[in-house]
Design an enzyme around this catalytic site. Structure first.
Site, PDB file in Angstrom:
ATOM      1  N   ASN A   1     -15.898 -38.967 -27.250  1.00  0.00           N
ATOM      2  CA  ASN A   1     -15.766 -39.639 -28.748  1.00  0.00           C
ATOM      3  C   ASN A   1     -16.923 -40.147 -29.306  1.00  0.00           C
ATOM      4  OD1 ASN A   1     -14.836 -41.323 -30.548  1.00  0.00           O
ATOM      5  ND2 ASN A   1     -13.586 -42.785 -29.415  1.00  0.00           N
ATOM      6  N   TRP A   2     -17.069 -39.211 -30.339  1.00  0.00           N
ATOM      7  CA  TRP A   2     -18.624 -39.610 -31.201  1.00  0.00           C
ATOM      8  C   TRP A   2     -18.327 -40.854 -32.104  1.00  0.00           C
ATOM      9  CZ3 TRP A   2     -19.925 -33.809 -31.845  1.00  0.00           C
ATOM     10  CH2 TRP A   2     -20.489 -33.263 -30.750  1.00  0.00           C
ATOM     11  N   LYS A   3     -17.107 -41.372 -32.508  1.00  0.00           N
ATOM     12  CA  LYS A   3     -16.909 -42.451 -33.390  1.00  0.00           C
ATOM     13  C   LYS A   3     -17.577 -42.385 -34.494  1.00  0.00           C
ATOM     14  CE  LYS A   3     -16.603 -45.094 -29.173  1.00  0.00           C
ATOM     15  NZ  LYS A   3     -16.704 -46.595 -28.347  1.00  0.00           N
TER      16      LYS A   3
ATOM     17  N   HIS B   1      -7.157 -46.186 -30.518  1.00  0.00           N
ATOM     18  CA  HIS B   1      -8.269 -46.459 -29.684  1.00  0.00           C
ATOM     19  C   HIS B   1      -8.420 -48.053 -30.087  1.00  0.00           C
ATOM     20  CE1 HIS B   1     -12.636 -46.963 -28.857  1.00  0.00           C
ATOM     21  NE2 HIS B   1     -12.580 -45.913 -28.160  1.00  0.00           N
TER      22      HIS B   1
ATOM     23  N   GLU C   1      -8.681 -47.482 -21.278  1.00  0.00           N
ATOM     24  CA  GLU C   1      -9.986 -47.955 -21.586  1.00  0.00           C
ATOM     25  C   GLU C   1     -10.034 -49.514 -21.627  1.00  0.00           C
ATOM     26  OE1 GLU C   1     -12.479 -44.909 -23.755  1.00  0.00           O
ATOM     27  OE2 GLU C   1     -11.459 -46.013 -25.222  1.00  0.00           O
TER      28      GLU C   1
ATOM     29  N   SER D   1     -18.111 -47.034 -20.356  1.00  0.00           N
ATOM     30  CA  SER D   1     -19.112 -47.404 -20.084  1.00  0.00           C
ATOM     31  C   SER D   1     -19.576 -46.203 -19.086  1.00  0.00           C
ATOM     32  CB  SER D   1     -19.590 -48.502 -19.397  1.00  0.00           C
ATOM     33  OG  SER D   1     -19.755 -49.313 -20.609  1.00  0.00           O
TER      34      SER D   1
ATOM     35  N   GLY E   1     -17.750 -42.352 -24.623  1.00  0.00           N
ATOM     36  CA  GLY E   1     -18.434 -42.826 -25.747  1.00  0.00           C
ATOM     37  C   GLY E   1     -19.940 -42.647 -25.928  1.00  0.00           C
ATOM     38  N   GLY E   2     -20.603 -43.614 -25.914  1.00  0.00           N
ATOM     39  CA  GLY E   2     -22.175 -43.792 -25.823  1.00  0.00           C
ATOM     40  C   GLY E   2     -22.910 -42.708 -25.299  1.00  0.00           C
TER      41      GLY E   2
HETATM   42  P1  13P Z   1     -18.368 -46.145 -24.072  1.00  0.00           P
HETATM   43  O1  13P Z   1     -18.390 -44.849 -23.287  1.00  0.00           O
HETATM   44  O2  13P Z   1     -19.607 -46.190 -24.991  1.00  0.00           O
HETATM   45  O3  13P Z   1     -18.078 -47.201 -23.399  1.00  0.00           O
HETATM   46  O4  13P Z   1     -17.089 -45.845 -25.022  1.00  0.00           O
HETATM   47  C1  13P Z   1     -15.995 -45.400 -24.629  1.00  0.00           C
HETATM   48  C2  13P Z   1     -14.921 -44.903 -25.595  1.00  0.00           C
HETATM   49  O5  13P Z   1     -14.656 -46.078 -26.485  1.00  0.00           O
HETATM   50  C3  13P Z   1     -14.598 -43.790 -25.891  1.00  0.00           C
HETATM   51  O6  13P Z   1     -13.319 -43.761 -26.692  1.00  0.00           O
END
Ligand code: 13P
Length: 251
Positions: A8-10, A94, A166, A213, A234-235
């Site tokens: 998820n690149w947000k 989300h 999540e 995370s 995510g990150g």
């Molecule tokens: P992180 O992996 O940065 O904690 O983010 C998780 C996320 O929100 C994926 O949708």
């Protein structure tokens, strides 16, 4: 069903960095066969990415979808539009949308209906806040989110869905639930989904993902766990080498 690794690149990347990342993943992910890899970029790059991916096995996901099929919804993108662009998945509910944009379970339910009508697989995100966790409310929060989001969905139990647990306190914080700690929550989710539909539906059509995370150092613990069907990242997915290493841990 293969386990799923979804990035998820947000709203983190501009066009050039998005395309650069896709270019690198297209090359590296050729070596990955054990898990299905999917990426969720911003809407506006989907078409370009689809072209760039060509025959790559990397799948596309959106980060959101409209709650209606068409019409006067300024600024929204429909499930049919996403399907036409080549998306296989759409993330819905989300926590960042729930918290920052006041998205409700009822809205999430409408979005799931839209996805399934258009033959997009919804990735339903659920999870509790830190305060709810502290007060021992995780189970009841998950049950309510699922009961409303999955209430009388017209194409269930025939279609596949993905449920991503999540915990909100684990998103982008460096704190995470260990794979073995997830068992109890997966059971809650399985029990709730089974009571809404059937246990057979859960076993055959639902994939249970964990997100929060995740990085390449801990990824293997989740891949080897039989009740975890994938990871939502995510990150760590913004770094091509790190994301590739997360996938590699599954091989
Ligand atoms: P992180 O992996 O940065 O904690 O983010 C998780 C996320 O929100 C994926 O949708």
């Amino acid at each position: 069903m293969k386990k799923l690794l979804l990035a998820n690149w947000k709203m983190e990347l501009t066009e050039s960095s998005t395309l650069d990342l896709v270019f690198q993943l297209k090359k590296s992910m050729k070596k990955i066969s054990k898990v299905e890899v999917a990426i969720a970029p911003s809407f506006i790059y989907l078409k370009e990415i689809k072209n760039l991916l060509g025959r790559s096995k990397i799948q596309l996901s959106s980060q959101n979808v409209a709650p209606a099929d068409k019409g006067k919804y300024t600024g929204e993108v429909s499930a049919a539009m996403l399907k036409e662009l080549g998306c296989k998945y759409a993330i819905v509910g989300h926590s960042e949308r729930r918290i920052k944009l006041n998205e409700t379970d009822e809205l999430v339910n409408r979005k799931i209906n839209q996805c399934l009508e258009a033959e997009l697989t919804p990735v339903l995100c659920v999870g509790e806040t830190f305060e709810q966790k502290q007060q021992g409310q995780t189970d009841s929060v998950l049950v309510k989110q699922l009961q409303v989001a999955l209430d009388k969905v017209s194409n269930l139990p025939e279609s596949e869905i993905v449920i991503a647990y999540e915990p909100i306190w684990a998103v982008g914080t460096g704190q995470f639930l260990k794979a073995e700690e997830l068992f109890a929550f997966q059971r809650t989710i399985k029990r709730t989904v089974s009571s809404l539909y059937t246990e057979k539906f859960y076993d055959e059509k639902v994939r249970f993902l964990y997100g929060g995370s995740i990085n390449s150092i801990i990824a293997k613990d989740y891949w080897v766990c039989d009740y975890i069907d994938g990871i939502l990242v995510g990150g760590a997915s913004l770094d091509p080498m790190e994301f590739y290493n997360i996938a590699l841990e599954a091989e």
